[in-house]
Design a protein around this motif. Sequence first.
Motif, PDB file in Angstrom:
ATOM      1  N   HIS B 101      -2.440   3.830   9.718  1.00  0.00           N
ATOM      2  CA  HIS B 101      -3.262   2.998  10.601  1.00  0.00           C
ATOM      3  C   HIS B 101      -2.463   1.799  11.014  1.00  0.00           C
ATOM      4  O   HIS B 101      -2.560   0.745  10.417  1.00  0.00           O
ATOM      5  CB  HIS B 101      -4.512   2.541   9.890  1.00  0.00           C
ATOM      6  N   ARG B 290      -7.417   8.108  18.897  1.00  0.00           N
ATOM      7  CA  ARG B 290      -6.114   7.728  18.335  1.00  0.00           C
ATOM      8  C   ARG B 290      -5.307   6.917  19.335  1.00  0.00           C
ATOM      9  O   ARG B 290      -4.742   5.878  19.013  1.00  0.00           O
ATOM     10  CB  ARG B 290      -5.318   8.974  17.989  1.00  0.00           C
ATOM     11  N   ASP B 319     -10.533  14.078  11.723  1.00  0.00           N
ATOM     12  CA  ASP B 319      -9.744  12.894  11.401  1.00  0.00           C
ATOM     13  C   ASP B 319     -10.639  11.795  10.845  1.00  0.00           C
ATOM     14  O   ASP B 319     -11.211  11.003  11.588  1.00  0.00           O
ATOM     15  CB  ASP B 319      -8.990  12.381  12.627  1.00  0.00           C
ATOM     16  N   ARG B 322     -10.590   8.364  12.216  1.00  0.00           N
ATOM     17  CA  ARG B 322     -10.901   8.112  13.627  1.00  0.00           C
ATOM     18  C   ARG B 322     -12.347   8.392  13.983  1.00  0.00           C
ATOM     19  O   ARG B 322     -12.714   8.347  15.148  1.00  0.00           O
ATOM     20  CB  ARG B 322      -9.986   8.952  14.528  1.00  0.00           C
TER      21      ARG B 322
END
Lengths: 493, 493
Positions: B101, B290, B319, B322
Motif C-alpha cells: 500500500h 488500484r 483484493d 481494495r
Amino acid sequence: MAESWVNYAERIGSDLHLELSGPGSRRAALIGALRDAVRSGRLAPGTRLPPYRSLAADLGVARNTVADAYAELVAEGWLTARQGSGTRVAERTRPLSTAVHPKAPAATPAPHPRARGPRRSPAIRHDLRQGTPDASSFPRSAWLASYRRALSQAPNEVFGPGDPAGRPELRAALAAYLARARGVRTEPDRIVVCSGFAHALRLLFKGGGGRGGGQILRGPLAVEAYGLPFHRDLLAAEGVRTVPLPLDEHGARVDRLGRERAVLLTPAHQFPTGGPLHAERRAAVVDWARARGTVVLEDDYDGEFRYDRRPVGALQSLDPERVILIGSVSKSLSPAVRLGWMVLPERYVADVLAAKGEREAWASVLDQLALADLIVSGSYDRHVRRMRQRYRGRRDRLVAALAERAPHVEVSGVAAGLHAVLRLPPGTERSAVGDAGRQGVALDGLAEFRHPDTDMPAHDGLVVGYATPPEHAYGAALEALCAALVSSGTRGS
Amino acid sequence: MAESWVNYAERIGSDLHLELSGPGSRRAALIGALRDAVRSGRLAPGTRLPPYRSLAADLGVARNTVADAYAELVAEGWLTARQGSGTRVAERTRPLSTAVHPKAPAATPAPHPRARGPRRSPAIRHDLRQGTPDASSFPRSAWLASYRRALSQAPNEVFGPGDPAGRPELRAALAAYLARARGVRTEPDRIVVCSGFAHALRLLFKGGGGRGGGQILRGPLAVEAYGLPFHRDLLAAEGVRTVPLPLDEHGARVDRLGRERAVLLTPAHQFPTGGPLHAERRAAVVDWARARGTVVLEDDYDGEFRYDRRPVGALQSLDPERVILIGSVSKSLSPAVRLGWMVLPERYVADVLAAKGEREAWASVLDQLALADLIVSGSYDRHVRRMRQRYRGRRDRLVAALAERAPHVEVSGVAAGLHAVLRLPPGTERSAVGDAGRQGVALDGLAEFRHPDTDMPAHDGLVVGYATPPEHAYGAALEALCAALVSSGTRGS
C-alpha cells in the motif's frame, strides 16, 4: 508495520506545533498523540523513546512537558520506564492490526477520560476511572427473564423495519418511569429512543439532520466549564463551538449566558464536580431559554443515584417545552445495553425522527423490548435500589478511609452518583495522578475535564469512580488509593 | 512462490482424491482447491490451466465437473477465459500477504436496499415492498437459546465500556463465516461491527470522522444508476456527491469510472435490477481502485440468498486491500437486530475505529454475543438454509403465477435475493403501481430507485419484495398482484 521513532517524531512535531497553545494543552496534546501512536501501532512495542531533552528540543516544548507526558503514559501502562534502559513502548500494547498508515495523521485529540484505555493492562490493578457501573453487577437473571418474556410475546411486526421513535412498549414504560423516578412530565410520543447520550447529541447537532437540511440545534452551545471532553470533541466534530460557563458552589453560572444558541447542563449532579444546580439558577436557565426561544439540554446521566437527600427532580419538569432531557441505561444497567432516550418538546419530535431516519437504524429492538419488560415488571427499580445501596456503601467506605488515612484531602460531590472528587492542594494534582499510577490505580485528574477556553480558576483534584471495580476488589482499590494520597499529601503540604 | 501447473496438479490431484465423495462435493472441492491455489499465489497470475479433459483425467472426475469449476472461478474473477487462449489465472489476483500500500488513498462508501413509507397504512393489505425478510420467520427459539448461552457465559468485562471494534467473539465468528459463505478473505481484527449498512456509510463519509478531522472517504462517489434513494439521501446529507454509472446486462458500466474518489456497488446481485456484475467488470473495478489509489465499497446486502446457481463470491476476495465489504443481518435475520459489519483493508481500520468512538457506542453488546453464538453453533446457517428454501419457493410461485396470469410481464433478477423485477411496457409503470395500490398491494416502481442524474434510458418495472409477507399471506398477495397486472397489462398493450 511500525515506523521508526525518528520519522514519527518529525511528523508529530509539525502536527503538534499547530495545536499547542497553553502549557496545559501542550502536555495533553503530546500525551494524546503519543498514546494514539502506541495504540495504533505506529510506535511498535519495545521502541525506545528519545530522551526528554531531545524530544523537547524537536518539538519546541519544555523538558518538563515531555517528562510529564512520559510519566503519565507510564502510569497508564502505555510506556515503561526502566533505570538505564530509558523509556520504551510497553510490550503488551498491541496494535489493533499491523496496518501501515503512511498518511495517517499523527496528532489526535487526547482521548477522553471515559476512554477505553488499557483497562486490562497488568500495570493497572485498580480501575477507579469514572464513567461505568460495576460490570460484575449486571442483573443477568432479571435481564434474561425479561428478554425471554419480551421475545416470546413480541408480535411479528417487531422483526420488521421498526419505528425510529423506538418501540411503543419502551416509550410507554419510560414515560411512566421517568415521571415517577425523575419528575419528568411527558408522554410516550415525545420520547425518542436512541443508543445513548452521544447518539442523542449527534442527532441534535449533526449537519443535515434537520428537515430543511440544516441542524436541529446550532452552536455556539454553552457548556459547563468542567465536563466530559468526549462531548466537547463530539460537538467539535459536528462543527459546534462550545462556550464554557464558570462553576461555583451553586453550579453553573447561568447568569453568564448570553447569545449562545442553547445550553447543555448536568443539573442534578454537576459532572464531574458534583453539586446540584441551585434552584434559582434552575429557574433562571429555563427563563433564558424562553427568552432566547431555545432549549436547555439536560444530561441526566446519574439521576437515579442519590444518597443523603431527596432526589433532585429533573429540570425538564419546570418547562417540558424548553428542556430536552437525555438519559440512558449506561450507568444504571450497563453501557453494553446500548439504549438511551430523549424526552423532547413537542416541536422537536418530528425533526429528531427525521434525523434518525425512516426506520429504526440504531437501537436493538429486542433490547428495547427487554428493557420495557424490565421496567414494567419492577426489576429495574429493584436493581437500581440494590445498586444505590451498594454504591452508597462504597461512597461511605471511601469517605471513611480518606478521613482516617488522608485527612488533608477534602472529598466533595458525594451526595449522589458513581464518583467523588478529591480536592487537592494547588499544584499537586499531576503528581497525585502519577502516585496513584505507581500504586496501580487508574483515575483522572480534574484537569482532564476542564474546558480549554474557560477563565475560571483551576482546581486541583482527583475524580474517583468508585462504582467501577467489582465488589470484591473495592477494598484493595481503596487501600491503594489511600497509599498514593498519603505520599502525595506529604509532598503537597 | 508460484509453482508450475504440472506440479500443482499432481498435488491437488492427491489432495482432492482424499476429499472427493459425491458429485456435488467434487465440484465444490475442486473449486475450493483451485481458488486457494490462485489466492495463495501457488498458481501465479497468467498461468494457463490445462484443458478440461486433461485435468479431468488427472483427477479422475468428469469433464463437466472441471468445466463447471472453471466457469465458476471465471465468474468470481479468479480465472479468465478467452477464445483461443484457454483459461488462465487472472492477472489482478494478488495474494493477501504481499499486498503493498504505497499510499493511503482517499476512499469511498456503499448503499443498499431498504423500504420506506406507510407500512401500516390501513389501505395496504399486501406488503410487497422490497427490503425486509419475512418478519414471522425470525428464529425466536434459536436466537433466545444463543442469547441465554451468551449471557450466562459472558465474562464481566462484557458489561463494561466495550471495544468499538465489536466483541472479539463476533468478529472471529464473522471472519470464519464470511470466508466460508462468501469467500471473504479477512481476519477478525479487520472487521468492525456496526449497527447496519447505513451506519457503516456514515462512519466512512461523515465529516470529522477521520483522525485528521476530515472524512475517511470523500466524494464524488460513483454509484449504480439504480439503487436505494435512502443511501443517496444519506450521502447527500454528509455532503457527498454521487455520480451514477449506467447499468447494462452485465451490471454497472465500470468502464465509465473516471475521477470519482470511490465506487459503491452491489456486485453479487445488483440492487434492484438483479444481475451479478460480470467477471471482467469485477476485475476491472478492482483495477480501477488500484490505479486510483482508492477502494470499492461492496454492498453485500443479500449474498446469502442464491437459488439457481452457485453463489457469486464476494468481490472483496479479489483484493482485500481494495474493497470494503459491508454486510448485516437485516435480510438474513431481521432489521430488529441492529447488527452489521465492515470488512476493511488494513489501512482503514484505525480510522474507522476512531470515527466510531472510543467505546462501543452503537451496537448492543449482548446482541453481538448472541449473534456470535448463533453463528458458531450452526443455527445461523440452518436458518439461512431454511429461509433460502422458503424464498425460493416464493420466487417459483411468483414466476409461475405471472407466467399463467400475466404472461406479458417479463420477470428478471430472480436468481437470488428477496425481490424480483417485473419489466413493463414503456410508460406503464406509474399506472401499474396505482393499479396495485387499488388492489391493496404496496410495492415500488423502478423509477423510485433511479438516480436523478443518470442519462441511461429509463426502464419501466415493478420491484416485488416477495420475502416481506408472512407465509400464510403470500398466496393472497400474489393473487392481488396478478389481478393488478392483468388490468395494467390490458392498458399497456
